[in-house]
Design a protein around this motif. Structure first.
Motif, PDB file in Angstrom:
ATOM      1  N   ILE A 167       0.841  -1.202   0.000  1.00 48.35           N
ATOM      2  CA  ILE A 167       0.000   0.000   0.000  1.00 48.35           C
ATOM      3  C   ILE A 167       0.874   1.250   0.000  1.00 48.35           C
ATOM      4  O   ILE A 167       0.586   2.231  -0.692  1.00 48.35           O
ATOM      5  CB  ILE A 167      -0.961  -0.016   1.213  1.00 48.35           C
ATOM      6  N   GLY A 168       1.957   1.215   0.764  1.00 45.15           N
ATOM      7  CA  GLY A 168       2.877   2.351   0.791  1.00 45.15           C
ATOM      8  C   GLY A 168       3.525   2.589  -0.553  1.00 45.15           C
ATOM      9  O   GLY A 168       3.676   3.741  -0.984  1.00 45.15           O
ATOM     10  N   LEU A 169       3.927   1.516  -1.226  1.00 40.40           N
ATOM     11  CA  LEU A 169       4.517   1.672  -2.563  1.00 40.40           C
ATOM     12  C   LEU A 169       3.502   2.255  -3.546  1.00 40.40           C
ATOM     13  O   LEU A 169       3.830   3.130  -4.346  1.00 40.40           O
ATOM     14  CB  LEU A 169       5.021   0.319  -3.071  1.00 40.40           C
ATOM     15  N   ALA A 170       2.268   1.771  -3.485  1.00 41.62           N
ATOM     16  CA  ALA A 170       1.241   2.275  -4.395  1.00 41.62           C
ATOM     17  C   ALA A 170       0.928   3.742  -4.088  1.00 41.62           C
ATOM     18  O   ALA A 170       0.751   4.551  -5.008  1.00 41.62           O
ATOM     19  CB  ALA A 170      -0.015   1.424  -4.287  1.00 41.62           C
ATOM     20  N   ALA A 171       0.870   4.104  -2.819  1.00 42.31           N
ATOM     21  CA  ALA A 171       0.555   5.487  -2.448  1.00 42.31           C
ATOM     22  C   ALA A 171       1.687   6.436  -2.810  1.00 42.31           C
ATOM     23  O   ALA A 171       1.450   7.612  -3.110  1.00 42.31           O
ATOM     24  CB  ALA A 171       0.249   5.563  -0.952  1.00 42.31           C
ATOM     25  N   ALA A 172       2.926   5.941  -2.788  1.00 38.62           N
ATOM     26  CA  ALA A 172       4.072   6.799  -3.100  1.00 38.62           C
ATOM     27  C   ALA A 172       4.300   6.928  -4.602  1.00 38.62           C
ATOM     28  O   ALA A 172       5.203   7.648  -5.029  1.00 38.62           O
ATOM     29  CB  ALA A 172       5.327   6.242  -2.432  1.00 38.62           C
ATOM     30  N   GLY A 173       3.529   6.224  -5.390  1.00 32.69           N
ATOM     31  CA  GLY A 173       3.661   6.346  -6.834  1.00 32.69           C
ATOM     32  C   GLY A 173       4.511   5.278  -7.479  1.00 32.69           C
ATOM     33  O   GLY A 173       4.823   5.361  -8.663  1.00 32.69           O
ATOM     34  N   PHE A 174       4.909   4.288  -6.727  1.00 34.31           N
ATOM     35  CA  PHE A 174       5.711   3.194  -7.274  1.00 34.31           C
ATOM     36  C   PHE A 174       4.827   1.995  -7.629  1.00 34.31           C
ATOM     37  O   PHE A 174       5.090   0.868  -7.227  1.00 34.31           O
ATOM     38  CB  PHE A 174       6.781   2.760  -6.260  1.00 34.31           C
ATOM     39  N   MET A 175       3.785   2.247  -8.387  1.00 38.85           N
ATOM     40  CA  MET A 175       2.823   1.206  -8.711  1.00 38.85           C
ATOM     41  C   MET A 175       3.470   0.087  -9.527  1.00 38.85           C
ATOM     42  O   MET A 175       3.167  -1.088  -9.324  1.00 38.85           O
ATOM     43  CB  MET A 175       1.637   1.807  -9.475  1.00 38.85           C
ATOM     44  N   THR A 176       4.378   0.427 -10.418  1.00 41.80           N
ATOM     45  CA  THR A 176       5.042  -0.593 -11.233  1.00 41.80           C
ATOM     46  C   THR A 176       5.843  -1.543 -10.353  1.00 41.80           C
ATOM     47  O   THR A 176       5.773  -2.761 -10.518  1.00 41.80           O
ATOM     48  CB  THR A 176       5.974   0.063 -12.262  1.00 41.80           C
ATOM     49  N   LEU A 177       6.579  -1.000  -9.407  1.00 44.09           N
ATOM     50  CA  LEU A 177       7.358  -1.828  -8.489  1.00 44.09           C
ATOM     51  C   LEU A 177       6.445  -2.680  -7.614  1.00 44.09           C
ATOM     52  O   LEU A 177       6.725  -3.859  -7.366  1.00 44.09           O
ATOM     53  CB  LEU A 177       8.260  -0.949  -7.618  1.00 44.09           C
ATOM     54  N   ALA A 178       5.324  -2.105  -7.159  1.00 50.80           N
ATOM     55  CA  ALA A 178       4.382  -2.853  -6.322  1.00 50.80           C
ATOM     56  C   ALA A 178       3.788  -4.024  -7.098  1.00 50.80           C
ATOM     57  O   ALA A 178       3.648  -5.127  -6.563  1.00 50.80           O
ATOM     58  CB  ALA A 178       3.277  -1.929  -5.816  1.00 50.80           C
ATOM     59  N   ILE A 179       3.461  -3.813  -8.359  1.00 48.62           N
ATOM     60  CA  ILE A 179       2.883  -4.884  -9.175  1.00 48.62           C
ATOM     61  C   ILE A 179       3.910  -5.987  -9.423  1.00 48.62           C
ATOM     62  O   ILE A 179       3.588  -7.173  -9.338  1.00 48.62           O
ATOM     63  CB  ILE A 179       2.330  -4.321 -10.500  1.00 48.62           C
ATOM     64  N   VAL A 180       5.160  -5.595  -9.699  1.00 47.77           N
ATOM     65  CA  VAL A 180       6.213  -6.596  -9.916  1.00 47.77           C
ATOM     66  C   VAL A 180       6.432  -7.432  -8.648  1.00 47.77           C
ATOM     67  O   VAL A 180       6.518  -8.667  -8.708  1.00 47.77           O
ATOM     68  CB  VAL A 180       7.521  -5.915 -10.377  1.00 47.77           C
ATOM     69  N   LEU A 181       6.515  -6.772  -7.500  1.00 46.93           N
ATOM     70  CA  LEU A 181       6.691  -7.508  -6.241  1.00 46.93           C
ATOM     71  C   LEU A 181       5.492  -8.406  -5.950  1.00 46.93           C
ATOM     72  O   LEU A 181       5.649  -9.525  -5.442  1.00 46.93           O
ATOM     73  CB  LEU A 181       6.911  -6.532  -5.089  1.00 46.93           C
ATOM     74  N   LEU A 182       4.298  -7.936  -6.257  1.00 41.58           N
ATOM     75  CA  LEU A 182       3.098  -8.747  -6.055  1.00 41.58           C
ATOM     76  C   LEU A 182       3.096  -9.973  -6.963  1.00 41.58           C
ATOM     77  O   LEU A 182       2.735 -11.077  -6.529  1.00 41.58           O
ATOM     78  CB  LEU A 182       1.863  -7.891  -6.312  1.00 41.58           C
ATOM     79  N   LEU A 183       3.534  -9.812  -8.201  1.00 36.37           N
ATOM     80  CA  LEU A 183       3.621 -10.955  -9.109  1.00 36.37           C
ATOM     81  C   LEU A 183       4.670 -11.968  -8.647  1.00 36.37           C
ATOM     82  O   LEU A 183       4.434 -13.185  -8.692  1.00 36.37           O
ATOM     83  CB  LEU A 183       3.938 -10.482 -10.527  1.00 36.37           C
ATOM     84  N   ILE A 184       5.811 -11.486  -8.191  1.00 35.62           N
ATOM     85  CA  ILE A 184       6.850 -12.390  -7.685  1.00 35.62           C
ATOM     86  C   ILE A 184       6.350 -13.147  -6.460  1.00 35.62           C
ATOM     87  O   ILE A 184       6.534 -14.363  -6.353  1.00 35.62           O
ATOM     88  CB  ILE A 184       8.135 -11.598  -7.372  1.00 35.62           C
ATOM     89  N   GLY A 185       5.680 -12.442  -5.554  1.00 38.88           N
ATOM     90  CA  GLY A 185       5.108 -13.106  -4.383  1.00 38.88           C
ATOM     91  C   GLY A 185       4.047 -14.123  -4.764  1.00 38.88           C
ATOM     92  O   GLY A 185       3.958 -15.196  -4.161  1.00 38.88           O
ATOM     93  N   GLY A 186       3.242 -13.795  -5.762  1.00 41.35           N
ATOM     94  CA  GLY A 186       2.214 -14.739  -6.220  1.00 41.35           C
ATOM     95  C   GLY A 186       2.804 -15.992  -6.826  1.00 41.35           C
ATOM     96  O   GLY A 186       2.316 -17.098  -6.610  1.00 41.35           O
ATOM     97  N   VAL A 187       3.873 -15.839  -7.600  1.00 38.27           N
ATOM     98  CA  VAL A 187       4.542 -17.000  -8.194  1.00 38.27           C
ATOM     99  C   VAL A 187       5.139 -17.887  -7.104  1.00 38.27           C
ATOM    100  O   VAL A 187       4.999 -19.118  -7.129  1.00 38.27           O
ATOM    101  CB  VAL A 187       5.621 -16.559  -9.211  1.00 38.27           C
ATOM    102  N   PHE A 188       5.801 -17.265  -6.116  1.00 37.56           N
ATOM    103  CA  PHE A 188       6.355 -18.049  -5.012  1.00 37.56           C
ATOM    104  C   PHE A 188       5.260 -18.769  -4.223  1.00 37.56           C
ATOM    105  O   PHE A 188       5.421 -19.913  -3.819  1.00 37.56           O
ATOM    106  CB  PHE A 188       7.175 -17.174  -4.070  1.00 37.56           C
ATOM    107  N   ALA A 189       4.130 -18.102  -4.001  1.00 36.11           N
ATOM    108  CA  ALA A 189       3.024 -18.737  -3.284  1.00 36.11           C
ATOM    109  C   ALA A 189       2.451 -19.903  -4.083  1.00 36.11           C
ATOM    110  O   ALA A 189       2.129 -20.950  -3.518  1.00 36.11           O
ATOM    111  CB  ALA A 189       1.930 -17.697  -2.996  1.00 36.11           C
ATOM    112  N   LEU A 190       2.326 -19.735  -5.387  1.00 41.16           N
ATOM    113  CA  LEU A 190       1.809 -20.805  -6.223  1.00 41.16           C
ATOM    114  C   LEU A 190       2.751 -22.006  -6.230  1.00 41.16           C
ATOM    115  O   LEU A 190       2.309 -23.148  -6.058  1.00 41.16           O
ATOM    116  CB  LEU A 190       1.606 -20.301  -7.657  1.00 41.16           C
ATOM    117  N   ILE A 191       4.035 -21.758  -6.383  1.00 40.18           N
ATOM    118  CA  ILE A 191       5.016 -22.851  -6.372  1.00 40.18           C
ATOM    119  C   ILE A 191       5.039 -23.513  -4.999  1.00 40.18           C
ATOM    120  O   ILE A 191       5.093 -24.745  -4.902  1.00 40.18           O
ATOM    121  CB  ILE A 191       6.409 -22.322  -6.769  1.00 40.18           C
ATOM    122  N   GLY A 192       4.975 -22.710  -3.943  1.00 41.28           N
ATOM    123  CA  GLY A 192       4.965 -23.271  -2.595  1.00 41.28           C
ATOM    124  C   GLY A 192       3.750 -24.142  -2.330  1.00 41.28           C
ATOM    125  O   GLY A 192       3.849 -25.180  -1.686  1.00 41.28           O
ATOM    126  N   SER A 193       2.585 -23.743  -2.830  1.00 38.80           N
ATOM    127  CA  SER A 193       1.394 -24.548  -2.613  1.00 38.80           C
ATOM    128  C   SER A 193       1.436 -25.840  -3.434  1.00 38.80           C
ATOM    129  O   SER A 193       0.901 -26.857  -3.017  1.00 38.80           O
ATOM    130  CB  SER A 193       0.145 -23.749  -2.965  1.00 38.80           C
TER     131      SER A 193
END
Length: 73
Positions: free
Chosen positions: A43-69
């Motif tokens: 939320i802090g990244l999105a509010a500060a204007g780093f939406m691209t970085l927030a989306i990339v980190l969210l995608l990386i976290g999602g991939v790790f969660a999917l592989i982990g499951s």
């Protein structure tokens, strides 16, 4: 001799309790980071204007969660 045996067993019990405590503390820390800290950072990244970085980190976290499951199942 009986006192020495008692002291030895108390050290074993203390070691086991300490081991379980450290293990539990690590699990609690991972839960707090996953449920509290990570969303706040996103939320802090999105509010500060780093939406691209927030989306990339969210995608990386999602991939790790999917592989982990998939690995656990």
């Amino acid at each position: 001799m009986l006192t020495l045996f008692f002291i030895l067993l108390m050290c074993v019990v203390l070691g086991e309790v300490l081991y379980m405590t450290i293990k539990l503390a690590w699990k609690i820390t991972k839960i707090i980071v996953a449920l509290v800290l990570l969303p706040v950072v996103m939320i802090g990244l999105a509010a500060a204007g780093f939406m691209t970085l927030a989306i990339v980190l969210l995608l990386i976290g999602g991939v790790f969660a999917l592989i982990g499951s998939l690995v656990v199942a």
